[in-house]
Motif scaffolding. Structure first.
Motif, mmCIF file in Angstrom:
data_model
loop_
_atom_site.group_PDB
_atom_site.id
_atom_site.type_symbol
_atom_site.label_atom_id
_atom_site.label_comp_id
_atom_site.label_asym_id
_atom_site.label_seq_id
_atom_site.Cartn_x
_atom_site.Cartn_y
_atom_site.Cartn_z
ATOM 1 N N ALA A 67 0.831 -1.210 0.000
ATOM 2 C CA ALA A 67 0.000 0.000 0.000
ATOM 3 C C ALA A 67 0.859 1.252 0.000
ATOM 4 N N SER A 68 1.934 1.254 0.787
ATOM 5 C CA SER A 68 2.802 2.437 0.834
ATOM 6 C C SER A 68 3.550 2.637 -0.472
ATOM 7 N N GLN A 69 3.788 1.550 -1.201
ATOM 8 C CA GLN A 69 4.479 1.662 -2.486
ATOM 9 C C GLN A 69 3.596 2.271 -3.568
ATOM 10 N N ILE A 70 2.292 2.038 -3.488
ATOM 11 C CA ILE A 70 1.405 2.476 -4.577
ATOM 12 C C ILE A 70 0.419 3.540 -4.122
ATOM 13 N N SER A 71 0.633 4.096 -2.935
ATOM 14 C CA SER A 71 -0.167 5.208 -2.429
ATOM 15 C C SER A 71 -1.647 4.860 -2.319
ATOM 16 N N THR A 72 -1.932 3.830 -1.534
ATOM 17 C CA THR A 72 -3.309 3.466 -1.234
ATOM 18 C C THR A 72 -3.352 2.930 0.184
ATOM 19 N N ASN A 73 -4.412 2.207 0.542
ATOM 20 C CA ASN A 73 -4.507 1.652 1.889
ATOM 21 C C ASN A 73 -4.430 0.126 1.849
ATOM 22 N N ARG A 74 -4.156 -0.442 3.010
ATOM 23 C CA ARG A 74 -3.947 -1.893 3.096
ATOM 24 C C ARG A 74 -5.194 -2.669 2.677
ATOM 25 N N GLU A 75 -6.362 -2.163 3.045
ATOM 26 C CA GLU A 75 -7.599 -2.865 2.728
ATOM 27 C C GLU A 75 -7.809 -2.990 1.216
ATOM 28 N N GLN A 76 -7.472 -1.921 0.484
ATOM 29 C CA GLN A 76 -7.612 -1.962 -0.971
ATOM 30 C C GLN A 76 -6.658 -2.980 -1.584
ATOM 31 N N VAL A 77 -5.440 -3.029 -1.061
ATOM 32 C CA VAL A 77 -4.475 -4.020 -1.549
ATOM 33 C C VAL A 77 -5.003 -5.430 -1.306
#
Length: 248
Positions: free
Chosen positions: A187-197
């Motif tokens: 998530a930190s690599q692609i600028s989103t949140n863990r739940e979306q990943v």
């Protein structure tokens, strides 16, 4: 906490930037460096810090990262033994542009800014390697900005999985990612949140493009993922493969 250790020119032979330097030069650099062992999960460099040292990672692993004003972590890359970091601030004399934290117990040697700049003046091969690395960094960041601006979360995740797969190695159109990347790190690599990943990884698993094992994620059809990313980028698959090799 860091602990000082004996200076070693032999250890500097493991640093790719310094490959090919004479024994005399390596001995000199070893004496100029400060040497430390560092526990895992310790900060080596803090963003906006005024320090200008260049760090040589003799052993261990680090993460180059930063945090937004809202506290979201943005990860740029992970660094392994043999790499160096900190040269941007050493070159331009400005504050640090990112944080660096150890992921594992590490041994680092730090060279102050003036000694590093003298090394660049006196060793053209080292200077050329620094220029090539900085040029590659600009290209990588440019591509990342484009991806973050134009790709949805799904395709950004596909692109990041492909990047990890290239590093892990692709065999017969499969790549085994072991240990499996943590969802929070992706998530930190692609600028989103863990739940979306987590949701998108589950989608890939249902499609049969990903298999979850106890100690790994297995990408079962790397070519299909590459075709999807190439399509949304407006590239041919050959173009995507060529660029992947240039950026890896």
């Amino acid at each position: 906490m860091t602990e000082p250790i004996p200076r070693s020119s032999l250890a500097l032979r493991r640093i790719a930037l310094l490959d090919g330097l004479s024994d005399q030069r390596l001995d000199q650099l070893a004496q100029q460096c400060l040497w430390h062992t560092v526990d895992a999960e310790r900060w080596l460099v803090t963003r906006a810090d005024d320090g200008g040292e260049v760090y040589f990672l003799v052993s261990g692993q680090v993460r180059v990262t930063t945090y937004s004003a809202s506290g979201r972590q943005v990860t740029f890359r992970d660094g392994d033994a043999g790499e160096h970091f900190g040269d941007i601030a050493a070159v331009d004399g400005l504050p640090r542009s990112a944080d660096v934290v150890t992921l594992a117990p590490s041994v680092v040697a730090s060279l102050d800014r003036e000694a590093f700049r003298a090394l660049l003046r006196e060793e053209p091969l080292v200077a050329e390697r620094v220029m090539l690395r900085l040029a590659a960094l600009v290209r990588q960041l440019s591509e990342r900005v484009i991806d973050l601006s134009t790709l949805g979360v799904q395709n950004r995740l596909h692109a990041e999985l492909l990047r990890i797969a290239r590093l892990a190695g692709v065999v017969d159109n499969e790549a085994r990612l072991s240990p499996p990347p943590r969802h929070a790190v992706l998530a930190s690599q692609i600028s989103t949140n863990r739940e979306q990943v987590t949701r998108e990884l589950n989608v890939l698993a249902r499609e049969g493009l990903l298999r979850k094992e106890d100690q790994a994620l297995v990408l079962t059809d790397v070519r299909t993922l590459a075709e999807r990313v190439a399509l949304v980028r407006g590239e041919t698959l050959d173009d995507a493969v060529l660029r992947a090799h240039k950026l890896s």
